[in-house]
Design a protein around this motif. Structure first.
Motif, mmCIF file in Angstrom:
data_model
loop_
_atom_site.group_PDB
_atom_site.id
_atom_site.type_symbol
_atom_site.label_atom_id
_atom_site.label_comp_id
_atom_site.label_asym_id
_atom_site.label_seq_id
_atom_site.Cartn_x
_atom_site.Cartn_y
_atom_site.Cartn_z
ATOM 1 N N PRO A 117 5.461 59.736 21.932
ATOM 2 C CA PRO A 117 5.333 58.183 21.857
ATOM 3 C C PRO A 117 6.328 57.554 21.162
ATOM 4 O O PRO A 117 7.186 58.054 20.412
ATOM 5 C CB PRO A 117 3.956 58.128 20.970
ATOM 6 C CG PRO A 117 3.331 59.340 21.252
ATOM 7 C CD PRO A 117 4.443 60.235 21.199
ATOM 8 N N TYR A 151 8.678 56.541 24.363
ATOM 9 C CA TYR A 151 8.015 56.378 25.559
ATOM 10 C C TYR A 151 8.243 55.244 26.367
ATOM 11 O O TYR A 151 8.283 55.172 27.798
ATOM 12 C CB TYR A 151 6.520 56.747 25.479
ATOM 13 C CG TYR A 151 5.526 56.689 26.887
ATOM 14 C CD1 TYR A 151 5.813 57.547 27.762
ATOM 15 C CD2 TYR A 151 4.428 55.758 26.805
ATOM 16 C CE1 TYR A 151 5.056 57.646 28.523
ATOM 17 C CE2 TYR A 151 3.525 56.162 27.970
ATOM 18 C CZ TYR A 151 3.723 56.973 29.106
ATOM 19 O OH TYR A 151 3.129 57.145 30.220
ATOM 20 N N ARG A 398 0.392 52.045 22.109
ATOM 21 C CA ARG A 398 1.718 52.341 21.544
ATOM 22 C C ARG A 398 1.608 53.233 20.225
ATOM 23 O O ARG A 398 0.818 53.203 19.328
ATOM 24 C CB ARG A 398 2.133 51.090 21.000
ATOM 25 C CG ARG A 398 3.528 51.295 20.236
ATOM 26 C CD ARG A 398 4.170 49.864 19.696
ATOM 27 N NE ARG A 398 3.010 49.242 18.790
ATOM 28 C CZ ARG A 398 2.594 49.705 17.556
ATOM 29 N NH1 ARG A 398 3.264 50.866 16.933
ATOM 30 N NH2 ARG A 398 1.699 49.052 16.896
ATOM 31 N N ALA A 437 -1.551 55.538 28.853
ATOM 32 C CA ALA A 437 -1.684 54.571 27.735
ATOM 33 C C ALA A 437 -2.783 53.400 28.329
ATOM 34 O O ALA A 437 -3.218 53.314 29.619
ATOM 35 C CB ALA A 437 -0.406 53.687 27.605
#
Length: 776
Positions: A117, A151, A398, A437
């Motif tokens: 991430p 990412y 995130r 996500a």
């Protein structure tokens, strides 16, 4: 972690040897190759290290004792953000190699790599950002091997600059020298950049004309916010709408423009001290706020300069700290907290492209602070809270996404589409499941297109060949329709079963267990609205052993937006037509006489008044009866207010929710009638609302224990949106432990529908492994 057997013969250990090490896990984008380079050269070893789709491959030659020391260093002291899941060692024939190098990445082969991430700005980069003598002073895209975009910029694997959005920015001589210098912390830092060669800022007015560039753009944006205007800021994973959180008029304009009357806004503070001045920040909350993920954290709000409309009537504030250099600079320029809410209209995905932002955010923003680094995939801010002093993720985005969870007994190639709200997608590989996500609610055509794109992106990035699509039972869910268009064979998993499977998988557990799946709405296999379910799961299937006693929802879907309708349905189920005359109760008084008559007719005839076993709707009904919320403008609003009412210091006797045994083969029922009788008596007696709310929650916790005793399963899984309620979760966990049970609840994966895709993939995989139908 896997380790192959190593040579133990003294003569062999003294001789020159060559090993091939394969390191799997989160090992790209964390400075792993530079770390291996330094460790190998320090020991006089020869060979190379390279990225591959499987992780990091090392071929190294030299004294066997030095090889073992390198292996131990990799195992014990990897880079801070690395996570090793397997370390495999294989003997090779020595080649007489000399020197050690970072080799060109290997692009072919199976992709078992765990993606990293995005990481918040590290302290060393922040120090450089604020140092007038540094060449990156006030450069809003500073980063190193320990921080920065990952990412959000990856276009393909393995992770090299040429396969990221940074390929558009050739390195200048100074940055190239850092990139190739083993002693520099930007050695092979793929997003490396500086003002001479990297991305740049611009400030646009509402129609797109350029007002300023570079640092002048940032200063101009800060001035616009200071003057009460709303600025759309292109960040790491998309746009924020930013406004002065202290400015009552600015916050009101933002609410009106975004058509978001009540749902709380997140607030970004300049510093931890600024948060502590307004909120209670425990040591666990401080750790969460300062973590590399930098999520929004829900904290008890004590008071301060924040405009009341930021989080109306809410005892908690969603607070976060700056996590990119751009945010650090902007908040330091301002010196006060700002609303930082996702750049979109309700029901639409977050905007990532600056040109598109001019169209989709037209009328929302007064100015646009943009940059020219492409955002490869949208990422909202993650959202977390503390449950029992430990973090619980409510939005998987995130800093956390994507997540890879090892799951035994699941084959590769299962592509899961999630639900309809808080959607995410998932894909199984040979050893794990990758959860993407948070995508949001599929309430618009744009959101549905974003969902389809996320499915395709996950498949492409992992170079997978899906063989089966897995979706929700509900035929009307947009996520399921998208899966149907893939052309893959489709299986469906019941909504509440997916909730339970997700929690089990998060904990690395497999059935058997009792699943307590409580949420607002989910279609049951019998075609009715479920949401207060007790499911016994085993290695070969599942069975609903108990449910909440059903009650009708007059007006159907309208009852989701109007808790007073759920209250009316509950009263009617308990007292019949007599309920229509209970106008001393707040929800009944909230209806006009004509409305009560019409709804009474629907209830009497059973028309447009579907029965539900939803615990979420039961919470809505209770909140309405207590006068807390009659209409809701966002999901869970009424239940949240009921949770807040049940604060510490107001304990009362738990209401009774007895579990009524059923005839053999039938489903037992959790009966709310005694609790409703007691609640109404307390309301009419003027008992404090906090005492009533407390008794409601504790009664339901006791009911979970009773159901566990009825099921005879020691492991009890708490999943579904109702377990976002921290008070309910904490009292249920305490009650289960006191009863000798082992409770499992969500930590890393959201308890809400954000975890459905994981549960769908896992359950379908388990049933496939067992030779059963995935939805049996």
């Amino acid at each position: 972690m896997k380790h192959d057997a190593l040579p133990t013969d003294p003569a062999a250990m003294a001789a020159v040897a060559r090993w091939r090490l394969t390191v799997r896990g989160t090992v790209q984008g964390v400075g792993f190759r530079p770390f291996v380079y330094r460790e190998a050269t320090a020991r006089g070893l020869a060979g190379w290290v390279r990225n591959s789709p499987a992780g990091v491959i090392i071929e190294v030659e030299g004294d066997a004792a030095a090889l073992a020391a390198l292996r131990d260093a990799i195992r014990r002291t990897p880079p801070a953000n690395a996570r090793i899941t397997a370390l495999e060692v294989r003997d090779l024939a020595p080649r007489g190699a000399a020197g050690f190098r970072i080799a060109t990445s290997e692009a072919g082969g199976p992709r078992s790599l765990q993606l990293l991430p995005d990481l918040a700005t590290c302290e060393r980069c922040l120090a450089e950002l604020l140092d007038p003598n540094d060449r990156r002073y006030r450069y809003p895209f500073i980063n190193c091997i320990d921080c920065g975009p990952r990412y959000s910029i990856i276009e393909d694997l393995p992770y090299d600059r040429s396969r990221t959005a940074m390929r558009h920015f050739p390195l200048c001589a100074a940055c190239r020298a850092e990139y190739h210098d083993p002693a520099n912390r930007r050695f092979h830092a793929e997003p490396n950049a500086c003002p001479a060669c990297g991305p740049r800022l611009a400030l646009w007015e509402a129609a797109g004309a350029v007002l300023a560039r570079d640092d002048d753009a940032l200063v101009g944006a800060a001035q616009a916010i200071r003057e009460g205007r709303i600025v759309a800021v292109k960040g790491l994973g998309g746009f924020h709408l930013v406004a002065d959180a202290r400015d009552v008029a600015a916050v009101a304009r933002l609410r009106a423009r975004k058509r978001r009357p009540d749902k709380p806004f997140a607030v970004m503070f300049p510093s931890l001290a600024a948060i502590q001045a307004c909120c209670d920040v425990s040591p666990a909350a401080e750790t969460l706020l300062l973590s590399a993920a930098r999520p929004i954290v829900l904290l008890p709000y004590r008071g301060g300069p924040i405009a009341p409309a930021v989080a109306p009537g809410n005892p908690r504030l969603g607070a976060l700290l700056p996590y990119t250099p751009l945010h650090h600079l902007l908040l330091r320029e301002l010196g006060f907290p700002v609303v930082a809410t996702s750049g979109n209209l309700g029901g639409e995905p977050i905007v990532t492209d600056e040109t598109l932002a001019l169209q989709r955010l037209s009328g929302l923003a007064d100015a646009f602070l943009v940059h020219d680094r492409p955002i490869v995939r949208p990422l909202d801010d993650s959202l977390a809270q503390l449950v029992g002093g430990a973090p619980q993720l409510l939005r998987h985005a995130r800093g956390h996404a994507p997540t890879s969870l090892p799951v035994a007994g699941v084959r590769a190639g299962l592509l899961a589409g999630g639900g309809h709200l808080k959607t995410s997608v998932a894909l199984t590989r040979e050893t794990d499941v990758v959860l993407g996500a948070h995508l949001g609610d599929l309430e618009s055509a744009e959101a549905c297109r974003a969902h389809a794109a996320a499915l395709a992106d996950l498949v492409r990035l992992l170079d997978a060949t899906p063989r089966l699509a897995v979706g929700d039972d509900h035929p009307g869910y947009a996520s399921r329709r998208t899966l149907e268009r893939t052309g893959l064979p489709l299986v469906t998993v019941p909504h509440h079963l997916a909730h339970v499977a997700a929690c089990l998988a998060e904990h690395g557990r497999a059935p058997p267990a009792l699943g307590v799946a409580w949420d607002g709405t989910g279609l049951g296999p019998d075609g009715t609205i479920w949401g207060g379910e007790f499911l016994r799961v085993s290695g070969s299937g599942w069975r609903r052993i108990a449910r909440l006693r059903p009650f009708p929802l007059p007006g159907g879907e309208a009852a989701v937006r109007e808790p007073r309708r759920a209250a009316l349905g509950l009263l009617y189920a308990a007292y019949g037509e007599r309920a229509l005359g209970m106008t001393d109760l707040t929800p009944l008084a909230a209806f006009a006489p004509g409305e009560r008559t019409i709804l009474g007719t629907l209830l009497a005839r059973g028309v447009n008044a579907p029965p539900t076993s939803s615990m979420g709707r039961l919470f809505d009904a209770c909140a309405a009866l207590l006068g807390l919320q009659q209409r809701s403008s966002f999901e869970g609003q009424a239940a949240m207010r009921l949770e807040w009412a049940a604060g510490p210091g107001t304990p009362g006797a738990a209401y009774a929710f007895p579990l009524r045994e059923a005839a053999e083969g039938a489903v037992a029922e959790l009966d709310w009638r005694p609790a409703l009788d007691a609640l109404l008596a307390d309301i009419r007696a003027g008992v404090d609302i906090g005492v009533i709310a407390d008794a409601w929650h504790r009664g339901l916790a006791a009911a979970i224990v009773a159901a566990a005793e009825h099921a005879g399963e020691r492991t009890v899984v708490l999943s579904g949106g109702c377990f976002q309620n921290t008070f309910l979760t904490e009292v249920a966990v305490a009650a289960l432990r006191a009863g000798g049970f082992e409770p499992l609840w969500h930590r890393r994966i959201p308890p809400n529908d954000g975890g459905l895709a994981l549960g769908q993939a896992v359950w379908a995989g388990w049933m496939e492994h067992a030779g059963e139908s995935p939805c049996a």
